[in-house]
Design an enzyme around this catalytic site. Structure first.
Site, PDB file in Angstrom:
ATOM      1  N   GLU A  61      56.694  57.058  35.617  1.00  0.00           N
ATOM      2  CA  GLU A  61      57.337  57.001  34.294  1.00  0.00           C
ATOM      3  C   GLU A  61      57.462  58.372  33.644  1.00  0.00           C
ATOM      4  OE1 GLU A  61      54.906  54.289  32.109  1.00  0.00           O
ATOM      5  OE2 GLU A  61      55.731  52.534  33.118  1.00  0.00           O
ATOM      6  N   LYS A 109      58.906  42.471  27.738  1.00  0.00           N
ATOM      7  CA  LYS A 109      59.685  42.976  28.877  1.00  0.00           C
ATOM      8  C   LYS A 109      60.570  41.819  29.297  1.00  0.00           C
ATOM      9  CE  LYS A 109      56.065  45.955  30.951  1.00  0.00           C
ATOM     10  NZ  LYS A 109      54.871  45.880  31.840  1.00  0.00           N
TER      11      LYS A 109
HETATM   12  C1  PEP Z   1      53.229  48.494  32.241  1.00  0.00           C
HETATM   13  O1  PEP Z   1      52.274  48.055  32.894  1.00  0.00           O
HETATM   14  O2  PEP Z   1      53.208  48.432  31.015  1.00  0.00           O
HETATM   15  C2  PEP Z   1      54.408  49.059  32.913  1.00  0.00           C
HETATM   16  C3  PEP Z   1      55.464  49.496  32.243  1.00  0.00           C
HETATM   17  O3  PEP Z   1      54.349  49.151  34.259  1.00  0.00           O
HETATM   18  P1  PEP Z   1      55.089  48.194  35.284  1.00  0.00           P
HETATM   19  O4  PEP Z   1      56.540  48.218  34.966  1.00  0.00           O
HETATM   20  O5  PEP Z   1      54.758  48.821  36.613  1.00  0.00           O
HETATM   21  O6  PEP Z   1      54.498  46.833  35.107  1.00  0.00           O
HETATM   22 MG    MG Z   2      51.205  47.430  30.934  1.00  0.00          MG
END
Ligand code: PEP
Ligand code: MG
Length: 412
Positions: free
Chosen positions: A199, A331
């Protein structure tokens, strides 16, 4: 009302170089909504399945075979588009068509509708509410599932310019801390390669405490006081450390193990010492009672569920029942469709659970999540600090603020 006149997909690559699916929805033969699905590396047990067993190619085949079912639908009618997807897959985790396909079709439809209405996506999603800008929350130092051996076990150390009054200042401040941290790391280790994790956060050879100390030092070097101009956050991503058989958290890289009680103390000490504004998944994804203990202890910190709540309204409802968290990650691809994610946002907002709309570690250069963050009244937008696919989301906030579409920063 604009009607969907074509829908087609393709397989291409995300920021990690893994295959994913992109979908084009066109309304009235000319208004294009194009969306490419992201994917996670530290994936929650109860998230939607990204792809069926045949991978993105199978999702694409399903879309192509069923494209006629979408033709003629109102592109702004998210519920009907969602129900059409559900008619192809009535599992609760999109294991037949893939959550990535549900993500791309629903957001691309709303994007296409927004083009036809000549308005930004967030207005189509939330027509009547005042738009506030979420605070950017970005990864400055990474480890865990997002970086290699030698890096911290903790997945992310995050910066948030909590004292900023404008989005421009908030982004510039996060960038300044990220830059300063490189200098601190180079001083600490002359062999530091400037390597970065998935990231964009630095990925140094450091154990957890030291990584937190250098992050705090970078803020102090710039004259900032933690908790004032800037605040630190941590995504512990504790399910990565959790070993079900042993009933312990195994910190492989640092070389220690935590019992459940020790993990709560470990997280609490870090929250206290570094005055964290934000603490995500400080215990594993099924430890609701342990999260509740931290939530009660730290009312001024966003004690946040990610793998814990997986953008599921049912799981969030359970978490609210026992006060397991006071904030939650949104998400869209954890839920699958945008419709599912907006339902989750409603439950959070009705119960004073603060939302943080988030990227995934494997991203595209799309920026619709910036609009989703605004439309869901998210307090923060967790999208990284640097890297083209991360900056794309931040630049979209700048574009919108430049057009006076948003008035002021969110209140955390
Ligand atoms: C997270 O865990 O908040 C993250 C953004 O990672 P991933 O997309 O690998 O779950
Ligand atoms: Mg996370």
């Amino acid at each position: 009302m604009s009607k969907i006149t074509s829908i087609e997909g393709r397989v291409l690559f995300n920021s990690r170089g893994s295959k994913t699916i992109e979908v084009d929805v066109k309304s009235d033969n000319k208004f294009l909504g194009r969306v490419c699905a992201p994917s996670g590396a530290s994936v929650g047990k109860y998230e939607a399945t990204s792809f069926p067993s045949g991978g993105p190619e199978e999702s694409l085949k399903i879309l192509t075979q069923n494209s006629q079912k979408f033709i003629g639908l109102d592109s702004s009618d998210l519920k009907t588009i969602h129900e059409t997807l559900k008619s192809l897959d009535n599992t609760n985790n999109y294991s037949v068509i893939g959550g990535a396909l549900a993500f791309a079709v629903t957001i691309a439809s709303m994007e296409s509708a927004s083009q036809s209405l000549e308005q930004p996506l967030f207005k189509t999603l939330s027509p009547n509410s005042e738009a506030k800008c979420p605070f950017p929350l970005g990864n400055i130092l990474g480890g865990g599932a997002h970086a290699g051996p030698g890096t911290p076990d903790i997945q992310e150390i995050l910066i948030c310019a909590t004292g900023s009054k404008t989005i421009e200042n908030a982004i510039e401040t996060n960038l300044a801390v990220h830059k300063e941290l490189r200098k601190v790391l180079e001083k600490e280790d002359p062999n530091f390669t400037n390597g970065r994790g998935d990231e964009g956060g630095w990925a140094p050879k450091l154990e957890n405490q030291k990584a937190l100390e250098v992050s705090a030092k970078a803020c102090e070097n710039l004259g900032f006081t933690l908790g004032k101009e800037v605040s630190l956050g941590v995504d512990f991503a504790s399910s990565t450390q959790w070993n079900e058989e042993k009933g312990k958290y195994i910190y492989d890289r640092a070389g220690f193990e935590n019992s459940t009680g020790e993990q709560i103390d470990f997280a609490a000490d870090i929250i206290d010492k570094f005055k964290l504004i934000y603490a995500e998944d400080a215990v594993h994804e099924e430890a609701f009672e342990d999260m509740a203990e931290l939530t009660a202890k730290f009312p001024n910190t966003l004690v946040t569920g990610d793998d814990l709540t997986v953008t599921s309204k049912d799981i969030l409802t359970k978490a609210i029942g026992i006060k397991a968290c006071n904030a939650a990650i949104l998400k869209v691809n954890q839920a699958g469709s945008l419709y599912d994610a907006l339902e989750f946002a409603d439950v959070a907002n009705q119960n004073n659970v603060r939302l943080i709309t988030s990227h995934r570690s494997g991203e595209s250069t799309d920026s619709q999540i910036s609009h989703i963050g605004i439309a869901t009244k998210s307090k923060m937008l967790k999208v990284g600090v640097v890297g083209g696919e991360r900056v794309a989301k931040l630049n979209e906030l700048l574009r919108l603020s430049g057009h006076d579409f948003i008035c002021g920063m969110a209140e955390i």
